[in-house]
Design a protein around this motif. Structure first.
Motif: not given
Length: 421
Positions: A142-170
């Motif tokens: 169940g890969f897509f059903d079990n993605l850890d949100w905190d880890l995903v958002l941490k990775a997005v924040a690491h690579h993107s400085e656009d606050r709105w990108v992180l906002l809408y991903v969450e």
């Protein structure tokens, strides 16, 4: 003066996102607004989307959940369908985030990436199976059903400085799903498979959970990964077993679990690999619609030998045969002319050929024999004088084939019934 928007999102970016969504088509979401409906008031709809995204007031609606068949087993898998407007919004973010993360992705990550394909992964795996004796065939539950949100958002924040990108991903991660009965379900993890942004987010998570971890801890190990589908090559069974246990622990740290039955260690048995291996060891695995196992092949001098090769898998073969039966050539399409039948089926067969005909084409051609005989049945239902005469129907088709070999793709490949069959 009008108040400046908090997020600098250009109207051109929204327009480009719309064009990409239009080219991909897709069904309507929970609002039942199709792409054609959206385009009926296109300028106004795009402006409203841009205005809401730029101001930070865009909140995605629920994702429509549909169950689609999973192979021919009768099982289904959930697919999330966002609304048209939401797909455009996700494409806006993807256009910004993808160039930021694409350069860090591993060269052996092939899924949903520009310039890479599943066939590339199959091809490189074929070559490496000739060089390394063992393969770890991975299956994540169940890969897509079990993605850890905190880890995903941490990775997005690491690579993107656009606050709105992180906002809408969450916000997309937290958007509920709506079932067929209209009931909405809140989620605490995962990302709906079928959305525009999910493949990119899954690649980003797997880059850190799998790719870079392997490169850092096992730099000599080769692998190929397509989203959550991956194989790892090893020199020996002992190396494969040790690596598998380490990987199992690593993925658990990232909120993912290897399927205990479907994950296995495979011996790449061929003509030169036989001695000293237990009889009950696995000697085949499936990867991206292909089954890798020992098969007869010809060398450059035309001599037969036993090699470890990929060919269309049994699951893919059953799915194609089922699709051909579902066409109902001798029932629903009985009134069409043979040229119309050819136009209808060739677009499917060309797609299958381009993918499943790349490696060990003869196995794929054998699947197309079912189409050849379905066409015989169509011929017998179409023409009254051939209804009781199967051999004559075959003979008639062979005459057409002789005059117009390129009418059907499977005829060009040699799948033409013989009168004695």
């Amino acid at each position: 003066m009008p108040k400046a928007k908090p997020f600098a999102i250009s109207k051109e970016l929204v327009w480009q996102a719309y064009k990409k969504v239009k080219s991909n088509r897709g069904a309507a979401g929970v609002d039942r607004v199709s792409l054609a409906d959206f385009e009926a008031d296109l300028e106004n709809n795009l402006f409203k989307l841009w205005n809401r995204m730029s101001s930070g007031s865009y909140f995605p609606p629920a994702v429509r959940l549909v169950e689609i068949p999973k192979g021919t087993s009768g099982q289904t898998r959930p697919l999330g369908i966002p609304t048209v407007a939401d797909r455009i919004a996700q494409m806006v973010v993807k256009q910004v985030l993808e160039p930021q993360v694409e350069p860090i992705f591993d060269e052996d990550s092939y899924g949903y990436r520009p310039g890479k394909s599943a066939l590339d992964a199959v091809g490189v795996t074929r070559q490496r199976c000739w060089k390394k004796d063992w393969v770890i065939d991975l299956d994540i539950k169940g890969f897509f059903d079990n993605l850890d949100w905190d880890l995903v958002l941490k990775a997005v924040a690491h690579h993107s400085e656009d606050r709105w990108v992180l906002l809408y991903v969450e916000r997309w991660l937290r958007a509920p799903v709506e079932h067929a009965d209209g009931q909405q379900e809140e989620r605490t993890k995962g990302s709906p498979q079928g959305s525009v942004i999910s493949p990119l987010l899954s690649n980003l998570l797997m880059h850190y959970a799998f790719d870079s971890w392997l490169r850092r801890n096992y730099p000599s190990v080769q692998f190929a990964r397509y989203a959550d589908d991956a194989v790892i090559h090893a020199e020996s069974y002992e190396e494969a077993a040790t690596l598998l246990e380490a990987l199992r622990s690593r993925l658990l740290e990232c909120g993912l679990e290897l399927h205990p039955e479907k994950t296995k260690i495979v011996y790449c048995k061929d003509e030169d690999r036989d001695a000293g291996v237990e009889v009950d060891v696995k000697t085949s695995f499936d990867f991206l619609g292909y089954t890798f196992r020992g098969r007869m092949a010809k060398n450059r001098w035309g001599k037969l030998y036993f090699s470890f090769l990929p060919a269309i898998s049994l699951k893919a073969s059953k799915r194609i045969r089922s699709t051909i039966r579902d066409w109902g050539l001798s029932r629903r399409l009985q009134r069409l002319s043979i040229d119309q039948i050819a136009d209808y089926v060739n677009r499917f067969v060309r797609g299958w050929l381009n993918y499943y005909g790349r490696f060990y084409r003869s196995a794929f051609i054998r699947v197309l024999w079912s189409l050849a005989f379905q066409l015989v049945n169509w011929c017998r239902r179409k023409y009254r004088h051939l209804r009781q005469h199967r051999r004559q129907a075959i003979a008639w088709l062979r005459q057409v084939c002789h005059r117009q070999r390129d009418l059907f793709v499977h005829w060009e490949l040699g799948a033409v019934p013989m009168v004695g069959q």
